[in-house]
Design a protein around this motif. Structure first.
Motif, PDB file in Angstrom:
ATOM      1  N   SER A  17       0.828  -1.198   0.000  1.00 58.37           N
ATOM      2  CA  SER A  17       0.000   0.000   0.000  1.00 58.37           C
ATOM      3  C   SER A  17       0.864   1.251   0.000  1.00 58.37           C
ATOM      4  O   SER A  17       1.790   1.386   0.809  1.00 58.37           O
ATOM      5  N   LYS A  18       0.537   2.171  -0.890  1.00 55.36           N
ATOM      6  CA  LYS A  18       1.249   3.444  -0.952  1.00 55.36           C
ATOM      7  C   LYS A  18       1.009   4.257   0.318  1.00 55.36           C
ATOM      8  O   LYS A  18       1.935   4.875   0.853  1.00 55.36           O
ATOM      9  N   THR A  19      -0.201   4.230   0.820  1.00 54.03           N
ATOM     10  CA  THR A  19      -0.534   4.983   2.024  1.00 54.03           C
ATOM     11  C   THR A  19       0.250   4.468   3.224  1.00 54.03           C
ATOM     12  O   THR A  19       0.848   5.252   3.973  1.00 54.03           O
ATOM     13  N   LEU A  20       0.275   3.163   3.396  1.00 56.32           N
ATOM     14  CA  LEU A  20       1.009   2.579   4.521  1.00 56.32           C
ATOM     15  C   LEU A  20       2.510   2.844   4.388  1.00 56.32           C
ATOM     16  O   LEU A  20       3.179   3.160   5.372  1.00 56.32           O
ATOM     17  N   ALA A  21       3.035   2.756   3.186  1.00 54.24           N
ATOM     18  CA  ALA A  21       4.463   3.031   2.974  1.00 54.24           C
ATOM     19  C   ALA A  21       4.786   4.486   3.318  1.00 54.24           C
ATOM     20  O   ALA A  21       5.835   4.770   3.917  1.00 54.24           O
ATOM     21  N   ALA A  22       3.912   5.420   2.952  1.00 56.13           N
ATOM     22  CA  ALA A  22       4.141   6.832   3.263  1.00 56.13           C
ATOM     23  C   ALA A  22       4.125   7.061   4.773  1.00 56.13           C
ATOM     24  O   ALA A  22       4.986   7.776   5.312  1.00 56.13           O
ATOM     25  N   TRP A  23       3.174   6.459   5.470  1.00 54.56           N
ATOM     26  CA  TRP A  23       3.114   6.619   6.921  1.00 54.56           C
ATOM     27  C   TRP A  23       4.296   5.942   7.609  1.00 54.56           C
ATOM     28  O   TRP A  23       4.839   6.463   8.584  1.00 54.56           O
TER      29      TRP A  23
END
Length: 162
Positions: A17-23
């Motif tokens: 997930s892009k969102t999880l990687a960013a967080w």
């Protein structure tokens, strides 16, 4: 350990997930958590990221014990600041990557516009907070470094003139 070129996403694993990687880059980046999430435990960069973080934290502890006049503390403290700023930059890069590019790089087994690569409000939140905190930490680290350096130069100049 594998190199970055060898740490290509495996097609048999779950989509990233892009969102999880960013967080993870924003919150746990100085520990390498985003690298382990994206490339696995064999990623050398993920294992190296805690080193400058630990050096910077040691510098902070030295400053608490010996004061800001301690030369090693003002050399070591910026390490943690630059590491945090670099990881915040990675969170911004991850968050602003297009879904097609994200999925092509990290999720080759799914469609180009699949859900793991899409941007949502949580992704934007990570980008905004990473920009805010990363810029603040970066500027603070630069200011601290230059201030201590110039104060040291002034002290040395006074010492030479006496």
């Amino acid at each position: 350990m594998t190199t970055r070129a060898e740490a290509v996403p495996d097609t048999a694993r779950a989509p990233r997930s892009k969102t999880l990687a960013a967080w993870l880059a924003f919150l746990g980046g100085p520990l390498g958590l985003h690298r382990f999430y994206l490339y696995g435990l064999g990623d050398m960069t993920g294992w190296l990221l805690p080193i400058p973080t630990a050096l910077g934290l040691y510098g902070i502890e030295r400053a608490r014990m010996y004061g800001l006049d301690d030369g090693w503390s003002w050399v070591l403290i910026p390490f943690v600041g630059f590491t945090i700023a670099g990881c915040a930059l990675m969170a911004i890069i991850y968050g602003l990557t297009t879904p097609e590019r994200w999925n092509a790089r990290h999720n080759p087994q799914v469609a180009a516009d699949a859900l793991p690569g899409r941007t949502n409000w949580f992704t934007i939140g990570a980008v905004v907070l990473a920009l805010l905190v990363g810029a603040t930490v970066l500027m603070s680290s630069i200011v601290f470094s230059f201030q201590r350096y110039f104060e040291h130069q002034i002290e040395e100049g006074r010492r030479i003139s006496q």
